[in-house]
Design a protein around this motif. Sequence first.
Motif, PDB file in Angstrom:
ATOM      1  N   TYR A   1      21.026 -17.895 -23.750  1.00 47.20           N
ATOM      2  CA  TYR A   1      19.980 -16.707 -23.627  1.00 47.20           C
ATOM      3  C   TYR A   1      20.633 -15.431 -22.786  1.00 47.20           C
ATOM      4  O   TYR A   1      20.469 -14.328 -23.324  1.00 47.20           O
TER       5      TYR A   1
ATOM      6  N   ALA B   1      19.849 -14.280 -15.967  1.00 45.57           N
ATOM      7  CA  ALA B   1      19.938 -15.633 -16.703  1.00 45.57           C
ATOM      8  C   ALA B   1      21.384 -16.154 -16.118  1.00 45.57           C
ATOM      9  O   ALA B   1      21.457 -17.527 -16.177  1.00 45.57           O
TER      10      ALA B   1
ATOM     11  N   ASP C   1      21.066 -24.902 -17.995  1.00 48.18           N
ATOM     12  CA  ASP C   1      22.103 -24.265 -18.030  1.00 48.18           C
ATOM     13  C   ASP C   1      22.514 -23.926 -19.367  1.00 48.18           C
ATOM     14  O   ASP C   1      23.056 -22.718 -19.502  1.00 48.18           O
TER      15      ASP C   1
ATOM     16  N   LEU D   1      21.379 -17.805 -13.082  1.00 49.46           N
ATOM     17  CA  LEU D   1      20.558 -19.030 -12.926  1.00 49.46           C
ATOM     18  C   LEU D   1      21.340 -20.391 -12.931  1.00 49.46           C
ATOM     19  O   LEU D   1      20.880 -21.390 -12.913  1.00 49.46           O
TER      20      LEU D   1
ATOM     21  N   TYR E   1      13.672 -23.386 -18.332  1.00 49.68           N
ATOM     22  CA  TYR E   1      13.840 -22.477 -17.180  1.00 49.68           C
ATOM     23  C   TYR E   1      15.282 -23.014 -16.490  1.00 49.68           C
ATOM     24  O   TYR E   1      16.105 -21.938 -16.158  1.00 49.68           O
TER      25      TYR E   1
ATOM     26  N   LYS F   1      11.292 -20.310 -24.202  1.00 47.76           N
ATOM     27  CA  LYS F   1      11.769 -20.285 -22.970  1.00 47.76           C
ATOM     28  C   LYS F   1      11.346 -20.960 -21.811  1.00 47.76           C
ATOM     29  O   LYS F   1      11.948 -21.568 -21.005  1.00 47.76           O
TER      30      LYS F   1
ATOM     31  N   ASN G   1      20.199 -21.191 -20.595  1.00 48.36           N
ATOM     32  CA  ASN G   1      20.296 -19.930 -19.770  1.00 48.36           C
ATOM     33  C   ASN G   1      21.733 -19.322 -20.462  1.00 48.36           C
ATOM     34  O   ASN G   1      21.581 -18.234 -20.357  1.00 48.36           O
TER      35      ASN G   1
END
Length: 517
Positions: A362, A378, A356, A381, A353, A349, A359
Amino acid sequence: MFFKYIFNLKFKRHVGEEEEDTNLWIGYCAFHLGDYKRALEEYENATKEENCNSEVWVNLACTYFFLGMYKQAEAAGFKASKSRLQNRLLFHLAHKFNDEKKLMSFHQNLQDVTEDQLSLASIHYMRSHYQEAIDIYKRILLDNREYLALNVYVALCYYKLDYYDVSQEVLAVYLQQIPDSTIALNLKACNHFRLYNGRAAEAELKSLMDNASSSFEFAKELIRHNLVVFRGGEGALQVLPPLVDVIPEARLNLVIYYLRQDDVQEAYNLIKDLEPTTPQEYILKGVVNAALGQEMGSRDHMKIAQQFFQLVGGSASECDTIPGRQCMASCFFLLKQFDDVLIYLNSFKSYFYNDDIFNFNYAQAKAATGNTSEGEEAFLLIQSEKMKNDYIYLSWLARCYIMNKKPRLAWELYLKMETSGESFSLLQLIANDCYKMGQFYYSAKAFDVLERLDPNPEYWEGKRGACVGIFQMIVAGREPKETLREVLHLLRSTGNTQVEYMIRIMKKWAKENRVSI
Protein backbone atom coordinates in the motif's frame (compact mmCIF):
# COMPACT_ATOMS: atom_id res chain seq x y z
CA MET A 1 -20.19 -53.95 12.58
CA PHE A 2 -18.15 -54.31 9.37
CA PHE A 3 -15.17 -55.65 11.36
CA LYS A 4 -17.30 -58.33 13.02
CA TYR A 5 -19.03 -59.33 9.79
CA ILE A 6 -15.81 -59.57 7.74
CA PHE A 7 -14.20 -61.64 10.52
CA ASN A 8 -17.09 -64.12 10.41
CA LEU A 9 -16.91 -64.38 6.61
CA LYS A 10 -13.17 -65.00 6.69
CA PHE A 11 -13.59 -67.64 9.41
CA LYS A 12 -16.25 -69.51 7.40
CA ARG A 13 -14.01 -69.43 4.33
CA HIS A 14 -11.12 -70.76 6.40
CA VAL A 15 -13.12 -73.75 7.77
CA GLY A 16 -14.65 -74.57 4.40
CA GLU A 17 -18.14 -73.21 5.11
CA GLU A 18 -17.93 -70.50 2.48
CA GLU A 19 -21.33 -69.27 1.27
CA GLU A 20 -22.25 -67.99 -2.18
CA ASP A 21 -20.85 -64.51 -2.91
CA THR A 22 -18.64 -64.60 0.19
CA ASN A 23 -15.84 -62.87 -1.72
CA LEU A 24 -18.23 -60.08 -2.76
CA TRP A 25 -19.35 -59.54 0.83
CA ILE A 26 -15.75 -59.50 2.04
CA GLY A 27 -14.95 -57.00 -0.71
CA TYR A 28 -17.96 -54.88 0.30
CA CYS A 29 -16.96 -54.81 3.96
CA ALA A 30 -13.31 -54.13 3.19
CA PHE A 31 -14.29 -51.25 0.90
CA HIS A 32 -16.45 -49.63 3.57
CA LEU A 33 -13.67 -50.08 6.13
CA GLY A 34 -11.31 -48.16 3.84
CA ASP A 35 -9.20 -51.27 3.14
CA TYR A 36 -9.30 -50.73 -0.61
CA LYS A 37 -6.39 -53.04 -1.40
CA ARG A 38 -8.18 -55.98 0.23
CA ALA A 39 -11.42 -55.04 -1.56
CA LEU A 40 -9.52 -54.87 -4.84
CA GLU A 41 -8.16 -58.37 -4.34
CA GLU A 42 -11.62 -59.79 -3.71
CA TYR A 43 -13.30 -57.98 -6.62
CA GLU A 44 -10.51 -58.84 -9.10
CA ASN A 45 -10.84 -62.51 -8.16
CA ALA A 46 -14.62 -62.27 -8.61
CA THR A 47 -14.25 -60.91 -12.17
CA LYS A 48 -12.25 -64.02 -13.10
CA GLU A 49 -15.11 -66.34 -12.21
CA GLU A 50 -17.52 -67.70 -14.82
CA ASN A 51 -20.85 -65.91 -15.12
CA CYS A 52 -19.44 -62.92 -13.28
CA ASN A 53 -22.21 -60.51 -12.24
CA SER A 54 -21.79 -57.24 -14.17
CA GLU A 55 -22.28 -55.28 -10.93
CA VAL A 56 -18.90 -56.61 -9.78
CA TRP A 57 -17.24 -54.46 -12.46
CA VAL A 58 -18.71 -51.25 -11.13
CA ASN A 59 -17.66 -52.22 -7.56
CA LEU A 60 -14.16 -52.97 -8.86
CA ALA A 61 -14.14 -49.63 -10.70
CA CYS A 62 -15.09 -47.78 -7.51
CA THR A 63 -12.27 -49.52 -5.67
CA TYR A 64 -9.77 -48.54 -8.37
CA PHE A 65 -11.08 -44.98 -8.10
CA PHE A 66 -10.45 -44.79 -4.36
CA LEU A 67 -6.93 -46.13 -4.91
CA GLY A 68 -6.26 -43.34 -7.42
CA MET A 69 -6.02 -45.81 -10.32
CA TYR A 70 -8.26 -43.76 -12.59
CA LYS A 71 -7.42 -45.38 -15.94
CA GLN A 72 -8.16 -48.83 -14.55
CA ALA A 73 -11.33 -47.46 -12.95
CA GLU A 74 -12.56 -46.15 -16.29
CA ALA A 75 -11.82 -49.44 -18.07
CA ALA A 76 -13.66 -51.45 -15.41
CA GLY A 77 -16.50 -48.92 -15.32
CA PHE A 78 -17.24 -49.30 -19.03
CA LYS A 79 -17.45 -53.10 -18.57
CA ALA A 80 -20.25 -52.69 -16.05
CA SER A 81 -23.90 -52.56 -17.04
CA LYS A 82 -25.47 -49.13 -17.18
CA SER A 83 -26.68 -47.87 -13.83
CA ARG A 84 -26.82 -44.67 -11.80
CA LEU A 85 -23.71 -45.76 -9.88
CA GLN A 86 -21.82 -46.37 -13.13
CA ASN A 87 -22.86 -42.94 -14.42
CA ARG A 88 -21.76 -41.25 -11.18
CA LEU A 89 -18.41 -43.01 -11.30
CA LEU A 90 -17.79 -42.03 -14.92
CA PHE A 91 -18.93 -38.48 -14.08
CA HIS A 92 -16.23 -38.22 -11.44
CA LEU A 93 -13.63 -39.78 -13.71
CA ALA A 94 -14.41 -37.22 -16.43
CA HIS A 95 -13.64 -34.53 -13.84
CA LYS A 96 -10.37 -36.26 -12.91
CA PHE A 97 -9.37 -36.42 -16.58
CA ASN A 98 -10.49 -32.81 -17.11
CA ASP A 99 -12.68 -33.98 -20.01
CA GLU A 100 -15.40 -31.32 -20.23
CA LYS A 101 -17.29 -33.03 -23.05
CA LYS A 102 -17.67 -36.32 -21.15
CA LEU A 103 -18.35 -34.46 -17.93
CA MET A 104 -21.35 -32.69 -19.46
CA SER A 105 -22.56 -35.91 -21.05
CA PHE A 106 -22.64 -37.79 -17.73
CA HIS A 107 -23.99 -34.66 -16.02
CA GLN A 108 -27.07 -34.80 -18.25
CA ASN A 109 -27.74 -38.36 -17.10
CA LEU A 110 -27.90 -37.38 -13.43
CA GLN A 111 -31.36 -37.61 -11.90
CA ASP A 112 -33.08 -35.76 -9.10
CA VAL A 113 -32.25 -38.43 -6.54
CA THR A 114 -30.10 -38.00 -3.45
CA GLU A 115 -27.09 -40.02 -4.60
CA ASP A 116 -26.86 -38.26 -7.97
CA GLN A 117 -27.33 -34.82 -6.42
CA LEU A 118 -24.61 -35.51 -3.85
CA SER A 119 -22.24 -36.44 -6.68
CA LEU A 120 -23.11 -33.23 -8.47
CA ALA A 121 -22.50 -31.23 -5.29
CA SER A 122 -19.08 -32.85 -4.83
CA ILE A 123 -18.08 -31.93 -8.39
CA HIS A 124 -19.23 -28.35 -7.74
CA TYR A 125 -17.04 -28.33 -4.63
CA MET A 126 -13.98 -29.65 -6.46
CA ARG A 127 -14.48 -27.04 -9.20
CA SER A 128 -14.63 -24.28 -6.55
CA HIS A 129 -18.37 -23.68 -7.14
CA TYR A 130 -19.00 -23.62 -3.40
CA GLN A 131 -22.30 -21.76 -3.35
CA GLU A 132 -23.80 -24.19 -5.87
CA ALA A 133 -22.69 -27.10 -3.67
CA ILE A 134 -24.20 -25.44 -0.57
CA ASP A 135 -27.53 -25.00 -2.36
CA ILE A 136 -27.72 -28.73 -3.16
CA TYR A 137 -26.70 -29.83 0.36
CA LYS A 138 -29.22 -27.50 2.01
CA ARG A 139 -32.00 -28.70 -0.27
CA ILE A 140 -31.29 -32.33 0.63
CA LEU A 141 -31.04 -31.47 4.34
CA LEU A 142 -34.49 -29.87 4.31
CA ASP A 143 -36.03 -33.27 3.61
CA ASN A 144 -33.44 -35.39 5.39
CA ARG A 145 -32.47 -33.86 8.73
CA GLU A 146 -30.95 -37.19 9.75
CA TYR A 147 -28.21 -36.80 7.11
CA LEU A 148 -25.97 -35.15 9.68
CA ALA A 149 -22.76 -35.50 7.66
CA LEU A 150 -24.09 -33.01 5.10
CA ASN A 151 -23.57 -30.32 7.76
CA VAL A 152 -19.85 -31.04 7.56
CA TYR A 153 -19.92 -30.63 3.78
CA VAL A 154 -21.81 -27.33 4.09
CA ALA A 155 -19.35 -26.15 6.75
CA LEU A 156 -16.44 -27.08 4.49
CA CYS A 157 -17.95 -25.02 1.67
CA TYR A 158 -18.34 -22.00 3.95
CA TYR A 159 -14.72 -22.48 5.05
CA LYS A 160 -13.63 -22.33 1.42
CA LEU A 161 -15.69 -19.15 0.98
CA ASP A 162 -13.82 -17.59 3.98
CA TYR A 163 -17.00 -17.54 6.10
CA TYR A 164 -15.26 -19.17 9.04
CA ASP A 165 -17.76 -18.11 11.71
CA VAL A 166 -20.68 -19.46 9.64
CA SER A 167 -18.71 -22.67 9.07
CA GLN A 168 -18.34 -23.06 12.84
CA GLU A 169 -22.08 -22.65 13.44
CA VAL A 170 -23.00 -25.30 10.87
CA LEU A 171 -20.28 -27.65 12.07
CA ALA A 172 -21.53 -27.44 15.66
CA VAL A 173 -24.77 -29.19 14.61
CA TYR A 174 -22.77 -32.26 13.58
CA LEU A 175 -20.32 -32.21 16.50
CA GLN A 176 -23.17 -32.19 19.01
CA GLN A 177 -24.07 -35.66 17.75
CA ILE A 178 -20.62 -36.94 16.70
CA PRO A 179 -18.14 -35.17 19.02
CA ASP A 180 -15.13 -37.35 18.11
CA SER A 181 -15.31 -37.01 14.30
CA THR A 182 -11.82 -36.67 12.82
CA ILE A 183 -12.92 -34.64 9.80
CA ALA A 184 -15.20 -32.33 11.81
CA LEU A 185 -12.66 -31.64 14.58
CA ASN A 186 -9.97 -30.98 12.00
CA LEU A 187 -12.24 -28.50 10.20
CA LYS A 188 -13.06 -26.84 13.52
CA ALA A 189 -9.34 -26.46 14.18
CA CYS A 190 -8.81 -24.94 10.73
CA ASN A 191 -11.62 -22.45 11.40
CA HIS A 192 -9.98 -21.49 14.69
CA PHE A 193 -6.68 -20.99 12.86
CA ARG A 194 -8.35 -18.56 10.46
CA LEU A 195 -10.43 -16.80 13.12
CA TYR A 196 -7.82 -16.64 15.89
CA ASN A 197 -4.32 -18.12 15.67
CA GLY A 198 -2.28 -21.30 15.49
CA ARG A 199 -2.33 -21.85 19.25
CA ALA A 200 -6.14 -21.85 19.35
CA ALA A 201 -6.22 -24.23 16.38
CA GLU A 202 -3.75 -26.61 18.00
CA ALA A 203 -5.86 -26.69 21.16
CA GLU A 204 -8.81 -27.92 19.07
CA LEU A 205 -6.67 -30.75 17.67
CA LYS A 206 -5.60 -31.93 21.10
CA SER A 207 -8.38 -34.50 21.44
CA LEU A 208 -7.51 -35.90 18.02
CA MET A 209 -3.83 -36.08 18.92
CA ASP A 210 -4.63 -37.87 22.18
CA ASN A 211 -6.83 -40.42 20.40
CA ALA A 212 -5.06 -40.62 17.01
CA SER A 213 -4.58 -44.35 17.34
CA SER A 214 -8.33 -44.93 17.28
CA SER A 215 -8.95 -42.53 14.41
CA PHE A 216 -8.82 -43.25 10.72
CA GLU A 217 -5.42 -44.19 9.38
CA PHE A 218 -5.01 -40.89 7.57
CA ALA A 219 -5.72 -38.87 10.74
CA LYS A 220 -2.13 -39.01 11.94
CA GLU A 221 -0.80 -37.64 8.66
CA LEU A 222 -3.51 -35.01 8.51
CA ILE A 223 -2.80 -33.88 12.06
CA ARG A 224 0.96 -33.75 11.49
CA HIS A 225 0.43 -31.71 8.32
CA ASN A 226 -1.90 -29.23 9.98
CA LEU A 227 0.31 -28.83 13.03
CA VAL A 228 3.10 -27.63 10.74
CA VAL A 229 0.74 -24.97 9.39
CA PHE A 230 -0.59 -24.00 12.83
CA ARG A 231 2.98 -23.67 14.15
CA GLY A 232 4.04 -21.31 11.37
CA GLY A 233 6.07 -23.84 9.39
CA GLU A 234 7.88 -25.49 12.30
CA GLY A 235 9.06 -28.95 11.22
CA ALA A 236 8.01 -28.36 7.60
CA LEU A 237 11.05 -30.07 6.03
CA GLN A 238 10.60 -33.16 8.21
CA VAL A 239 6.82 -33.54 7.83
CA LEU A 240 5.67 -32.12 4.50
CA PRO A 241 7.90 -33.73 1.79
CA PRO A 242 6.59 -37.29 2.36
CA LEU A 243 3.01 -35.95 2.28
CA VAL A 244 3.31 -34.03 -0.99
CA ASP A 245 1.52 -36.75 -2.97
CA VAL A 246 -0.75 -37.80 -0.09
CA ILE A 247 -2.38 -34.56 1.08
CA PRO A 248 -2.91 -32.05 -1.77
CA GLU A 249 -2.28 -29.02 0.47
CA ALA A 250 1.11 -30.40 1.57
CA ARG A 251 2.78 -29.36 -1.69
CA LEU A 252 1.28 -25.87 -1.49
CA ASN A 253 2.28 -25.42 2.15
CA LEU A 254 5.82 -26.61 1.42
CA VAL A 255 6.01 -24.04 -1.38
CA ILE A 256 4.86 -21.36 1.08
CA TYR A 257 7.53 -22.51 3.55
CA TYR A 258 10.28 -22.16 0.93
CA LEU A 259 9.00 -18.69 -0.01
CA ARG A 260 9.15 -17.58 3.62
CA GLN A 261 12.71 -18.86 3.79
CA ASP A 262 13.54 -16.83 0.64
CA ASP A 263 14.37 -20.07 -1.17
CA VAL A 264 12.48 -19.06 -4.30
CA GLN A 265 14.19 -21.60 -6.56
CA GLU A 266 13.13 -24.55 -4.38
CA ALA A 267 9.59 -23.18 -4.29
CA TYR A 268 9.59 -22.93 -8.08
CA ASN A 269 11.00 -26.45 -8.53
CA LEU A 270 8.16 -27.81 -6.42
CA ILE A 271 5.35 -25.99 -8.21
CA LYS A 272 6.56 -25.58 -11.80
CA ASP A 273 4.96 -28.82 -13.05
CA LEU A 274 1.72 -28.36 -11.11
CA GLU A 275 -1.22 -27.67 -13.39
CA PRO A 276 -3.32 -25.29 -11.28
CA THR A 277 -7.02 -26.08 -10.99
CA THR A 278 -8.07 -24.09 -7.90
CA PRO A 279 -7.76 -20.35 -7.20
CA GLN A 280 -5.26 -21.09 -4.42
CA GLU A 281 -3.00 -22.98 -6.83
CA TYR A 282 -3.18 -20.23 -9.44
CA ILE A 283 -2.41 -17.59 -6.80
CA LEU A 284 0.53 -19.47 -5.34
CA LYS A 285 1.98 -20.23 -8.77
CA GLY A 286 1.61 -16.53 -9.58
CA VAL A 287 3.41 -15.51 -6.39
CA VAL A 288 6.29 -17.92 -7.05
CA ASN A 289 6.71 -16.70 -10.64
CA ALA A 290 6.60 -13.07 -9.47
CA ALA A 291 9.25 -13.72 -6.81
CA LEU A 292 11.48 -15.62 -9.24
CA GLY A 293 10.97 -12.98 -11.92
CA GLN A 294 12.08 -10.23 -9.53
CA GLU A 295 15.04 -12.28 -8.32
CA MET A 296 16.25 -13.17 -11.83
CA GLY A 297 15.05 -10.04 -13.62
CA SER A 298 12.98 -12.31 -15.87
CA ARG A 299 10.16 -10.65 -17.81
CA ASP A 300 8.78 -14.04 -18.80
CA HIS A 301 8.17 -15.09 -15.20
CA MET A 302 6.69 -11.68 -14.39
CA LYS A 303 4.31 -11.97 -17.32
CA ILE A 304 3.21 -15.46 -16.25
CA ALA A 305 2.58 -14.15 -12.72
CA GLN A 306 0.57 -11.21 -14.05
CA GLN A 307 -1.56 -13.54 -16.19
CA PHE A 308 -2.27 -15.90 -13.27
CA PHE A 309 -3.28 -12.99 -11.02
CA GLN A 310 -5.52 -11.54 -13.71
CA LEU A 311 -7.13 -14.93 -14.34
CA VAL A 312 -8.11 -15.35 -10.68
CA GLY A 313 -9.04 -11.72 -10.04
CA GLY A 314 -11.18 -11.54 -13.17
CA SER A 315 -13.04 -14.80 -12.59
CA ALA A 316 -16.73 -14.65 -11.66
CA SER A 317 -16.21 -16.80 -8.56
CA GLU A 318 -13.29 -14.77 -7.14
CA CYS A 319 -13.74 -11.18 -8.35
CA ASP A 320 -15.64 -10.13 -5.20
CA THR A 321 -13.50 -12.05 -2.72
CA ILE A 322 -10.52 -10.56 -0.87
CA PRO A 323 -8.04 -13.01 -2.51
CA GLY A 324 -9.52 -12.09 -5.91
CA ARG A 325 -9.05 -8.38 -5.26
CA GLN A 326 -5.54 -9.01 -3.95
CA CYS A 327 -4.82 -10.75 -7.24
CA MET A 328 -6.05 -7.79 -9.28
CA ALA A 329 -3.96 -5.44 -7.13
CA SER A 330 -0.92 -7.66 -7.74
CA CYS A 331 -1.64 -7.79 -11.46
CA PHE A 332 -1.74 -3.99 -11.74
CA PHE A 333 1.29 -3.71 -9.44
CA LEU A 334 3.34 -5.77 -11.89
CA LEU A 335 1.99 -3.61 -14.73
CA LYS A 336 3.00 -0.50 -12.69
CA GLN A 337 -0.55 0.87 -12.91
CA PHE A 338 -0.56 2.11 -9.33
CA ASP A 339 -3.81 4.11 -9.47
CA ASP A 340 -5.59 0.83 -10.26
CA VAL A 341 -3.61 -0.93 -7.54
CA LEU A 342 -4.99 1.52 -4.97
CA ILE A 343 -8.59 1.02 -6.12
CA TYR A 344 -8.35 -2.64 -5.16
CA LEU A 345 -6.19 -2.21 -2.03
CA ASN A 346 -8.55 0.44 -0.64
CA SER A 347 -11.51 -1.95 -1.07
CA PHE A 348 -10.20 -4.26 1.68
CA LYS A 349 -7.77 -2.00 3.55
CA SER A 350 -9.81 -2.17 6.78
CA TYR A 351 -9.12 -5.92 7.05
CA PHE A 352 -5.34 -5.52 6.92
CA TYR A 353 -4.53 -2.47 9.07
CA ASN A 354 -1.75 -4.25 10.99
CA ASP A 355 -0.58 -6.50 8.16
CA ASP A 356 3.04 -5.70 7.24
CA ILE A 357 2.86 -7.09 3.72
CA PHE A 358 -0.31 -5.15 2.94
CA ASN A 359 1.15 -1.93 4.35
CA PHE A 360 4.36 -2.45 2.37
CA ASN A 361 2.47 -2.75 -0.91
CA TYR A 362 0.00 0.00 0.00
CA ALA A 363 2.83 2.40 0.92
CA GLN A 364 4.67 1.76 -2.35
CA ALA A 365 1.51 2.33 -4.38
CA LYS A 366 0.74 5.56 -2.51
CA ALA A 367 4.28 6.84 -2.97
CA ALA A 368 4.33 5.84 -6.66
CA THR A 369 1.18 7.90 -7.29
CA GLY A 370 2.72 10.94 -5.59
CA ASN A 371 0.91 10.68 -2.26
CA THR A 372 4.11 10.45 -0.26
CA SER A 373 2.48 11.69 2.95
CA GLU A 374 0.17 8.67 3.23
CA GLY A 375 2.96 6.51 1.83
CA GLU A 376 5.21 7.54 4.71
CA GLU A 377 2.46 6.78 7.24
CA ALA A 378 1.97 3.29 5.82
CA PHE A 379 5.71 2.55 5.74
CA LEU A 380 6.02 3.53 9.41
CA LEU A 381 3.23 1.10 10.39
CA ILE A 382 5.45 -1.83 9.36
CA GLN A 383 6.87 -3.80 12.32
CA SER A 384 8.93 -6.51 10.63
CA GLU A 385 12.65 -5.88 11.13
CA LYS A 386 13.44 -7.97 8.08
CA MET A 387 11.17 -5.79 5.96
CA LYS A 388 12.55 -2.57 7.46
CA ASN A 389 16.07 -3.60 6.48
CA ASP A 390 15.03 -4.33 2.90
CA TYR A 391 16.48 -1.87 0.39
CA ILE A 392 13.12 -1.36 -1.31
CA TYR A 393 11.65 -0.26 2.02
CA LEU A 394 14.61 2.02 2.82
CA SER A 395 14.72 3.64 -0.62
CA TRP A 396 10.97 4.30 -0.79
CA LEU A 397 10.85 5.63 2.79
CA ALA A 398 13.84 7.88 2.09
CA ARG A 399 12.08 9.22 -1.01
CA CYS A 400 8.91 9.87 1.02
CA TYR A 401 10.93 11.71 3.68
CA ILE A 402 12.55 13.90 1.03
CA MET A 403 9.29 14.65 -0.78
CA ASN A 404 7.70 15.46 2.59
CA LYS A 405 10.53 17.94 3.40
CA LYS A 406 12.22 15.73 5.98
CA PRO A 407 15.66 15.19 4.37
CA ARG A 408 17.39 14.75 7.73
CA LEU A 409 15.38 11.56 8.38
CA ALA A 410 16.39 10.22 4.94
CA TRP A 411 20.04 10.96 5.77
CA GLU A 412 19.69 9.11 9.09
CA LEU A 413 18.45 6.04 7.22
CA TYR A 414 21.71 6.04 5.28
CA LEU A 415 23.85 6.54 8.41
CA LYS A 416 22.35 3.37 9.96
CA MET A 417 23.32 1.24 6.96
CA GLU A 418 26.54 -0.70 6.61
CA THR A 419 28.73 0.15 3.64
CA SER A 420 27.49 -1.82 0.65
CA GLY A 421 26.20 -1.50 -2.87
CA GLU A 422 22.76 -0.76 -1.42
CA SER A 423 24.04 2.05 0.79
CA PHE A 424 25.78 3.53 -2.27
CA SER A 425 22.49 3.40 -4.19
CA LEU A 426 20.64 5.07 -1.32
CA LEU A 427 23.26 7.84 -1.30
CA GLN A 428 22.66 8.45 -5.00
CA LEU A 429 18.90 8.61 -4.38
CA ILE A 430 19.31 11.09 -1.50
CA ALA A 431 21.78 13.22 -3.44
CA ASN A 432 19.62 13.52 -6.54
CA ASP A 433 16.18 13.70 -4.94
CA CYS A 434 17.27 16.30 -2.38
CA TYR A 435 18.77 18.34 -5.22
CA LYS A 436 15.48 18.21 -7.16
CA MET A 437 13.56 19.32 -4.07
CA GLY A 438 15.96 22.20 -3.31
CA GLN A 439 17.21 20.52 -0.12
CA PHE A 440 20.78 21.38 -1.01
CA TYR A 441 22.42 20.80 2.38
CA TYR A 442 21.74 17.04 2.46
CA SER A 443 22.28 16.79 -1.28
CA ALA A 444 25.77 18.25 -0.83
CA LYS A 445 26.54 15.86 2.06
CA ALA A 446 25.44 12.88 -0.05
CA PHE A 447 27.39 14.00 -3.12
CA ASP A 448 30.46 14.57 -0.91
CA VAL A 449 30.41 10.95 0.30
CA LEU A 450 29.79 9.71 -3.25
CA GLU A 451 32.74 11.72 -4.56
CA ARG A 452 35.05 10.25 -1.93
CA LEU A 453 33.88 6.73 -2.71
CA ASP A 454 34.04 7.17 -6.48
CA PRO A 455 35.95 10.09 -8.11
CA ASN A 456 33.31 10.45 -10.83
CA PRO A 457 33.19 14.03 -12.28
CA GLU A 458 29.37 13.87 -12.07
CA TYR A 459 29.53 13.68 -8.29
CA TRP A 460 31.73 16.78 -8.10
CA GLU A 461 29.31 18.63 -10.38
CA GLY A 462 26.41 17.63 -8.17
CA LYS A 463 28.27 18.61 -5.03
CA ARG A 464 29.31 21.95 -6.56
CA GLY A 465 25.74 22.76 -7.59
CA ALA A 466 24.38 21.79 -4.17
CA CYS A 467 26.99 23.92 -2.37
CA VAL A 468 26.15 26.90 -4.57
CA GLY A 469 22.47 26.26 -3.84
CA ILE A 470 23.09 26.32 -0.07
CA PHE A 471 25.13 29.51 -0.38
CA GLN A 472 22.33 31.21 -2.30
CA MET A 473 19.83 30.16 0.41
CA ILE A 474 22.16 31.50 3.12
CA VAL A 475 22.47 34.80 1.27
CA ALA A 476 18.67 34.93 0.89
CA GLY A 477 18.22 34.26 4.62
CA ARG A 478 16.51 30.90 4.08
CA GLU A 479 19.33 28.89 5.65
CA PRO A 480 21.29 29.61 8.88
CA LYS A 481 24.52 31.54 8.26
CA GLU A 482 26.42 29.05 10.44
CA THR A 483 25.84 26.41 7.74
CA LEU A 484 28.46 28.20 5.60
CA ARG A 485 31.21 26.76 7.81
CA GLU A 486 30.19 23.20 6.88
CA VAL A 487 29.81 24.13 3.19
CA LEU A 488 33.43 25.35 3.15
CA HIS A 489 34.49 22.12 4.86
CA LEU A 490 32.74 20.06 2.16
CA LEU A 491 34.39 22.08 -0.61
CA ARG A 492 37.87 21.75 0.89
CA SER A 493 37.52 17.93 0.87
CA THR A 494 37.78 17.83 -2.93
CA GLY A 495 40.79 18.24 -5.19
CA ASN A 496 39.02 20.06 -8.00
CA THR A 497 40.68 23.35 -9.13
CA GLN A 498 37.33 25.18 -9.19
CA VAL A 499 37.17 24.98 -5.40
CA GLU A 500 39.52 27.86 -4.60
CA TYR A 501 37.49 30.39 -6.61
CA MET A 502 34.24 29.31 -4.89
CA ILE A 503 35.84 29.41 -1.44
CA ARG A 504 37.22 32.98 -2.03
CA ILE A 505 33.76 34.28 -2.97
CA MET A 506 32.13 32.65 0.08
CA LYS A 507 34.84 33.91 2.44
CA LYS A 508 34.50 37.44 1.08
CA TRP A 509 30.74 37.38 1.69
CA ALA A 510 31.26 35.98 5.17
CA LYS A 511 33.73 38.76 6.02
CA GLU A 512 31.41 41.46 4.72
CA ASN A 513 28.49 40.04 6.70
CA ARG A 514 30.51 39.28 9.84
CA VAL A 515 29.90 35.55 9.69
CA SER A 516 32.39 33.44 11.64
CA ILE A 517 33.84 30.64 9.51
